[in-house]
Motif scaffolding. Structure first.
Motif, PDB file in Angstrom:
ATOM      1  N   ASP A 169      11.311 -15.725  -1.154  1.00 28.51           N
ATOM      2  CA  ASP A 169      11.280 -14.454  -1.867  1.00 28.51           C
ATOM      3  C   ASP A 169      11.736 -13.301  -0.977  1.00 28.51           C
ATOM      4  OD1 ASP A 169       9.142 -14.252  -0.174  1.00 28.51           O
ATOM      5  OD2 ASP A 169       7.713 -13.598  -1.691  1.00 28.51           O
ATOM      6  N   GLY A 170      12.453 -13.596   0.065  1.00 31.43           N
ATOM      7  CA  GLY A 170      12.965 -12.556   0.945  1.00 31.43           C
ATOM      8  C   GLY A 170      11.920 -11.987   1.890  1.00 31.43           C
ATOM      9  N   GLY A 171      10.830 -12.688   2.092  1.00 27.76           N
ATOM     10  CA  GLY A 171       9.818 -12.239   3.025  1.00 27.76           C
ATOM     11  C   GLY A 171       8.754 -11.334   2.424  1.00 27.76           C
ATOM     12  N   GLU A 172       8.781 -11.149   1.117  1.00 30.69           N
ATOM     13  CA  GLU A 172       7.804 -10.262   0.475  1.00 30.69           C
ATOM     14  C   GLU A 172       6.380 -10.802   0.595  1.00 30.69           C
ATOM     15  OE1 GLU A 172       6.407  -6.936  -1.110  1.00 30.69           O
ATOM     16  OE2 GLU A 172       8.519  -7.280  -0.655  1.00 30.69           O
ATOM     17  N   THR A 173       6.214 -12.110   0.407  1.00 26.30           N
ATOM     18  CA  THR A 173       4.881 -12.721   0.534  1.00 26.30           C
ATOM     19  C   THR A 173       4.357 -12.584   1.956  1.00 26.30           C
ATOM     20  OG1 THR A 173       5.508 -14.306  -1.169  1.00 26.30           O
ATOM     21  CG2 THR A 173       3.555 -14.815   0.107  1.00 26.30           C
ATOM     22  N   PHE A 174       5.234 -12.774   2.924  1.00 25.98           N
ATOM     23  CA  PHE A 174       4.829 -12.631   4.325  1.00 25.98           C
ATOM     24  C   PHE A 174       4.384 -11.197   4.617  1.00 25.98           C
ATOM     25  CE2 PHE A 174       5.775 -11.525   8.726  1.00 25.98           C
ATOM     26  CZ  PHE A 174       4.948 -12.424   9.375  1.00 25.98           C
ATOM     27  N   ASN A 175       5.115 -10.216   4.088  1.00 29.71           N
ATOM     28  CA  ASN A 175       4.742  -8.817   4.314  1.00 29.71           C
ATOM     29  C   ASN A 175       3.369  -8.491   3.731  1.00 29.71           C
ATOM     30  OD1 ASN A 175       7.039  -8.165   5.749  1.00 29.71           O
ATOM     31  ND2 ASN A 175       8.175  -7.588   3.895  1.00 29.71           N
ATOM     32  N   VAL A 176       3.076  -9.032   2.555  1.00 29.62           N
ATOM     33  CA  VAL A 176       1.765  -8.813   1.948  1.00 29.62           C
ATOM     34  C   VAL A 176       0.679  -9.449   2.810  1.00 29.62           C
ATOM     35  CG1 VAL A 176       0.325  -9.374  -0.048  1.00 29.62           C
ATOM     36  CG2 VAL A 176       2.660  -8.579  -0.380  1.00 29.62           C
ATOM     37  N   ALA A 177       0.933 -10.670   3.272  1.00 31.07           N
ATOM     38  CA  ALA A 177      -0.051 -11.362   4.102  1.00 31.07           C
ATOM     39  C   ALA A 177      -0.204 -10.683   5.459  1.00 31.07           C
ATOM     40  CB  ALA A 177       0.362 -12.823   4.286  1.00 31.07           C
ATOM     41  N   ALA A 178       0.878 -10.185   6.029  1.00 31.30           N
ATOM     42  CA  ALA A 178       0.805  -9.502   7.320  1.00 31.30           C
ATOM     43  C   ALA A 178       0.069  -8.173   7.188  1.00 31.30           C
ATOM     44  CB  ALA A 178       2.207  -9.283   7.875  1.00 31.30           C
ATOM     45  N   ASN A 179       0.212  -7.503   6.060  1.00 25.11           N
ATOM     46  CA  ASN A 179      -0.539  -6.268   5.838  1.00 25.11           C
ATOM     47  C   ASN A 179      -2.034  -6.539   5.715  1.00 25.11           C
ATOM     48  OD1 ASN A 179       1.611  -4.517   5.996  1.00 25.11           O
ATOM     49  ND2 ASN A 179       2.074  -4.693   3.815  1.00 25.11           N
ATOM     50  N   PHE A 180      -2.391  -7.739   5.269  1.00 23.54           N
ATOM     51  CA  PHE A 180      -3.798  -8.125   5.233  1.00 23.54           C
ATOM     52  C   PHE A 180      -4.382  -8.118   6.647  1.00 23.54           C
ATOM     53  CE2 PHE A 180      -6.623 -11.761   6.055  1.00 23.54           C
ATOM     54  CZ  PHE A 180      -7.743 -11.345   5.368  1.00 23.54           C
ATOM     55  N   MET A 181      -3.589  -8.490   7.633  1.00 24.18           N
ATOM     56  CA  MET A 181      -4.068  -8.535   9.013  1.00 24.18           C
ATOM     57  C   MET A 181      -4.273  -7.136   9.586  1.00 24.18           C
ATOM     58  SD  MET A 181      -4.530 -11.634   9.603  1.00 24.18           S
ATOM     59  CE  MET A 181      -4.802 -11.668  11.352  1.00 24.18           C
ATOM     60  N   ALA A 182      -3.827  -6.101   8.921  1.00 29.70           N
ATOM     61  CA  ALA A 182      -4.001  -4.732   9.393  1.00 29.70           C
ATOM     62  C   ALA A 182      -5.319  -4.121   8.924  1.00 29.70           C
ATOM     63  CB  ALA A 182      -2.835  -3.867   8.927  1.00 29.70           C
ATOM     64  N   LEU A 183      -6.132  -4.881   8.195  1.00 29.18           N
ATOM     65  CA  LEU A 183      -7.431  -4.375   7.765  1.00 29.18           C
ATOM     66  C   LEU A 183      -8.307  -4.088   8.976  1.00 29.18           C
ATOM     67  CD1 LEU A 183      -8.229  -6.821   4.820  1.00 29.18           C
ATOM     68  CD2 LEU A 183      -7.564  -4.436   4.656  1.00 29.18           C
ATOM     69  N   PRO A 184      -9.115  -3.048   8.923  1.00 28.59           N
ATOM     70  CA  PRO A 184      -9.973  -2.714  10.074  1.00 28.59           C
ATOM     71  C   PRO A 184     -10.907  -3.854  10.468  1.00 28.59           C
ATOM     72  CG  PRO A 184      -9.966  -0.932   8.492  1.00 28.59           C
ATOM     73  CD  PRO A 184      -9.221  -2.065   7.864  1.00 28.59           C
ATOM     74  N   LEU A 185     -11.347  -4.658   9.517  1.00 26.05           N
ATOM     75  CA  LEU A 185     -12.231  -5.772   9.825  1.00 26.05           C
ATOM     76  C   LEU A 185     -11.524  -6.800  10.705  1.00 26.05           C
ATOM     77  CD1 LEU A 185     -14.967  -7.138   9.249  1.00 26.05           C
ATOM     78  CD2 LEU A 185     -13.869  -8.262   7.315  1.00 26.05           C
ATOM     79  N   ILE A 186     -10.255  -7.034  10.442  1.00 27.91           N
ATOM     80  CA  ILE A 186      -9.480  -8.000  11.214  1.00 27.91           C
ATOM     81  C   ILE A 186      -9.040  -7.392  12.540  1.00 27.91           C
ATOM     82  CG2 ILE A 186      -7.418  -9.468  11.163  1.00 27.91           C
ATOM     83  CD1 ILE A 186      -9.386 -10.247   9.033  1.00 27.91           C
ATOM     84  N   LYS A 187      -8.764  -6.095  12.554  1.00 33.84           N
ATOM     85  CA  LYS A 187      -8.148  -5.433  13.695  1.00 33.84           C
ATOM     86  C   LYS A 187      -9.129  -5.015  14.785  1.00 33.84           C
ATOM     87  CE  LYS A 187      -5.889  -1.466  13.165  1.00 33.84           C
ATOM     88  NZ  LYS A 187      -4.951  -0.489  12.651  1.00 33.84           N
ATOM     89  N   PHE A 188     -10.425  -5.254  14.632  1.00 33.37           N
ATOM     90  CA  PHE A 188     -11.394  -4.725  15.578  1.00 33.37           C
ATOM     91  C   PHE A 188     -11.210  -5.294  16.982  1.00 33.37           C
ATOM     92  CE2 PHE A 188     -13.487  -8.640  14.494  1.00 33.37           C
ATOM     93  CZ  PHE A 188     -14.205  -8.964  15.614  1.00 33.37           C
ATOM     94  N   GLY A 189     -10.685  -6.498  17.116  1.00 32.79           N
ATOM     95  CA  GLY A 189     -10.528  -7.106  18.431  1.00 32.79           C
ATOM     96  C   GLY A 189      -9.310  -6.601  19.176  1.00 32.79           C
ATOM     97  N   LEU A 190      -8.457  -5.825  18.542  1.00 32.40           N
ATOM     98  CA  LEU A 190      -7.231  -5.366  19.161  1.00 32.40           C
ATOM     99  C   LEU A 190      -7.347  -3.980  19.786  1.00 32.40           C
ATOM    100  CD1 LEU A 190      -4.727  -6.543  16.403  1.00 32.40           C
ATOM    101  CD2 LEU A 190      -5.347  -7.717  18.504  1.00 32.40           C
ATOM    102  N   GLN A 191      -8.508  -3.366  19.695  1.00 28.23           N
ATOM    103  CA  GLN A 191      -8.682  -2.013  20.222  1.00 28.23           C
ATOM    104  C   GLN A 191      -8.762  -2.049  21.741  1.00 28.23           C
ATOM    105  OE1 GLN A 191      -8.480   0.523  18.142  1.00 28.23           O
ATOM    106  NE2 GLN A 191      -8.291  -0.916  16.476  1.00 28.23           N
ATOM    107  N   PRO A 192      -8.061  -1.141  22.445  1.00 28.91           N
ATOM    108  CA  PRO A 192      -8.157  -1.106  23.910  1.00 28.91           C
ATOM    109  C   PRO A 192      -9.534  -0.613  24.347  1.00 28.91           C
ATOM    110  CG  PRO A 192      -6.813   0.690  23.098  1.00 28.91           C
ATOM    111  CD  PRO A 192      -7.145  -0.165  21.904  1.00 28.91           C
ATOM    112  N   PHE A 193      -9.953  -1.067  25.488  1.00 27.41           N
ATOM    113  CA  PHE A 193     -11.287  -0.691  25.983  1.00 27.41           C
ATOM    114  C   PHE A 193     -11.216   0.535  26.847  1.00 27.41           C
ATOM    115  CE2 PHE A 193     -11.728  -5.230  25.164  1.00 27.41           C
ATOM    116  CZ  PHE A 193     -12.771  -5.155  24.256  1.00 27.41           C
TER     117      PHE A 193
END
Length: 64
Positions: free
Chosen positions: A40-64
């Protein structure tokens, strides 16, 4: 409660929880990467990758 994590059973429990976290992490990333195979031209991947940008998922990526 502090005796639980210093005991043999507590250490094994903590190791099993971290192992389950690793397995879930790998399954989520594998499934998101597999969406690149959907023609589908990467549309499904973009939706799934945007899911990884949720604050719940992103908490481990914050610099200390």
């Amino acid at each position: 409660m502090s005796n639980l994590f210093s005991s043999s059973i507590g250490k094994k429990l903590l190791m099993s929880i971290s192992g389950l976290f690793l397995i879930i992490f790998l399954i989520v990333h594998l499934s998101i990467n597999l969406t690149l195979l959907v023609p589908d031209g990467g549309e499904t991947f973009n939706v799934a990758a945007n899911f990884m940008a949720l604050p719940l998922i992103k908490f481990g990526l914050q610099p200390f």
